[in-house]
Design a protein around this motif. Structure first.
Motif, PDB file in Angstrom:
ATOM      1  N   UNK A  53      42.648  -2.584 -46.804  1.00 41.05           N
ATOM      2  CA  UNK A  53      43.251  -1.286 -47.105  1.00 41.05           C
ATOM      3  C   UNK A  53      44.029  -0.732 -45.915  1.00 41.05           C
ATOM      4  N   UNK A  54      43.527  -0.970 -44.703  1.00 41.64           N
ATOM      5  CA  UNK A  54      44.278  -0.538 -43.506  1.00 41.64           C
ATOM      6  C   UNK A  54      45.608  -1.290 -43.419  1.00 41.64           C
ATOM      7  N   UNK A  55      45.567  -2.598 -43.692  1.00 40.13           N
ATOM      8  CA  UNK A  55      46.795  -3.392 -43.655  1.00 40.13           C
ATOM      9  C   UNK A  55      47.746  -2.946 -44.765  1.00 40.13           C
ATOM     10  N   UNK A  56      47.209  -2.670 -45.948  1.00 40.46           N
ATOM     11  CA  UNK A  56      48.039  -2.201 -47.063  1.00 40.46           C
ATOM     12  C   UNK A  56      48.751  -0.909 -46.676  1.00 40.46           C
ATOM     13  N   UNK A  57      48.029   0.004 -46.049  1.00 41.60           N
ATOM     14  CA  UNK A  57      48.652   1.267 -45.617  1.00 41.60           C
ATOM     15  C   UNK A  57      49.743   1.021 -44.585  1.00 41.60           C
ATOM     16  N   UNK A  58      49.504   0.075 -43.672  1.00 45.48           N
ATOM     17  CA  UNK A  58      50.525  -0.251 -42.672  1.00 45.48           C
ATOM     18  C   UNK A  58      51.775  -0.817 -43.336  1.00 45.48           C
ATOM     19  N   UNK A  59      51.577  -1.727 -44.280  1.00 42.19           N
ATOM     20  CA  UNK A  59      52.718  -2.314 -44.997  1.00 42.19           C
ATOM     21  C   UNK A  59      53.453  -1.220 -45.767  1.00 42.19           C
ATOM     22  N   UNK A  60      52.705  -0.350 -46.419  1.00 40.34           N
ATOM     23  CA  UNK A  60      53.325   0.727 -47.205  1.00 40.34           C
ATOM     24  C   UNK A  60      54.156   1.648 -46.311  1.00 40.34           C
ATOM     25  N   UNK A  61      53.612   1.986 -45.146  1.00 42.37           N
ATOM     26  CA  UNK A  61      54.349   2.882 -44.244  1.00 42.37           C
ATOM     27  C   UNK A  61      55.548   2.174 -43.619  1.00 42.37           C
ATOM     28  N   UNK A  62      55.358   0.941 -43.195  1.00 44.57           N
ATOM     29  CA  UNK A  62      56.428   0.189 -42.540  1.00 44.57           C
ATOM     30  C   UNK A  62      57.589  -0.080 -43.490  1.00 44.57           C
ATOM     31  N   UNK A  63      57.255  -0.479 -44.717  1.00 47.11           N
ATOM     32  CA  UNK A  63      58.298  -0.862 -45.667  1.00 47.11           C
ATOM     33  C   UNK A  63      58.640   0.256 -46.649  1.00 47.11           C
ATOM     34  N   UNK A  64      58.099   1.424 -46.413  1.00 44.45           N
ATOM     35  CA  UNK A  64      58.413   2.635 -47.185  1.00 44.45           C
ATOM     36  C   UNK A  64      58.130   2.500 -48.683  1.00 44.45           C
ATOM     37  N   UNK A  65      56.905   2.040 -48.992  1.00 43.11           N
ATOM     38  CA  UNK A  65      56.478   2.005 -50.388  1.00 43.11           C
ATOM     39  C   UNK A  65      55.974   3.387 -50.772  1.00 43.11           C
TER      40      UNK A  65
END
Length: 171
Positions: free
Chosen positions: A131-143
């Motif tokens: 979930x931490x990685x998912x949040x990072x991906x979401x923030x980085x790639x603007x999901x």
């Protein structure tokens, strides 16, 4: 009710603008999907947790298997020898086998409960990291939205590989 031509034109223009806005919004709105089952199967942390659990519980499992074999052998021996036994000895041995069977079943239940509890603990840790990685991906790639469960998902929205990569690099 009769509407003037200018009112009808204004309604058509407003509807067209509204549809254009919805279309623009839909293009900017980014959705991603993560396959949690795949994370729990393929992530290196999940595999490490599985290995840890196997090591932690293997000795106990082998002991239970050994006890089950011993009980089976004792039961078979009892079946062979019971016709020639005295009634008191036969009843005593039978009670002893029943007690051993009950004890073995209790130990097997406890083992299964302990294993399930530890497995859930370990998988929860993996999910928290994911979930931490998912949040990072979401923030980085603007999901705008990341789903973890869906009836159907178009594969182009699946970001599970990105999460697995992030998990393996986040060791």
């Amino acid at each position: 009710m009769i509407f003037s031509r200018s009112f009808v034109r204004h309604c058509i223009v407003a509807t067209a603008l509204g549809m254009a806005t919805v279309g623009a919004f839909a293009q900017e709105f980014r959705i991603g999907f993560v396959n949690t089952d795949r994370i729990l199967r393929e992530a290196s942390q999940a595999k490490a947790a599985q290995t840890k659990l196997e090591q932690e519980f293997s000795r106990r499992e082998k002991d239970l298997q050994s006890q089950a074999r011993d009980l089976k052998a004792a039961s078979e021996k009892f079946e062979r020898e019971s016709p020639t036994m005295a009634d008191g000895v036969r009843l005593s041995r039978q009670r002893q086998l029943v007690d051993q069977d009950r004890d073995l079943q209790r130990k097997q239940r406890e083992f299964q409960e302990d294993l399930t509890l530890r497995k859930n603990e370990e998988l929860q840790l993996v999910l928290e990291r994911a979930n931490r990685v998912i949040k990072q991906v979401a923030e980085t790639e603007k999901y705008d939205l990341i789903l973890q469960e869906a009836v159907y998902i178009n594969p182009k929205h699946d970001i599970t590989d990105k999460v697995l990569t992030g998990l393996s690099s986040a060791k």
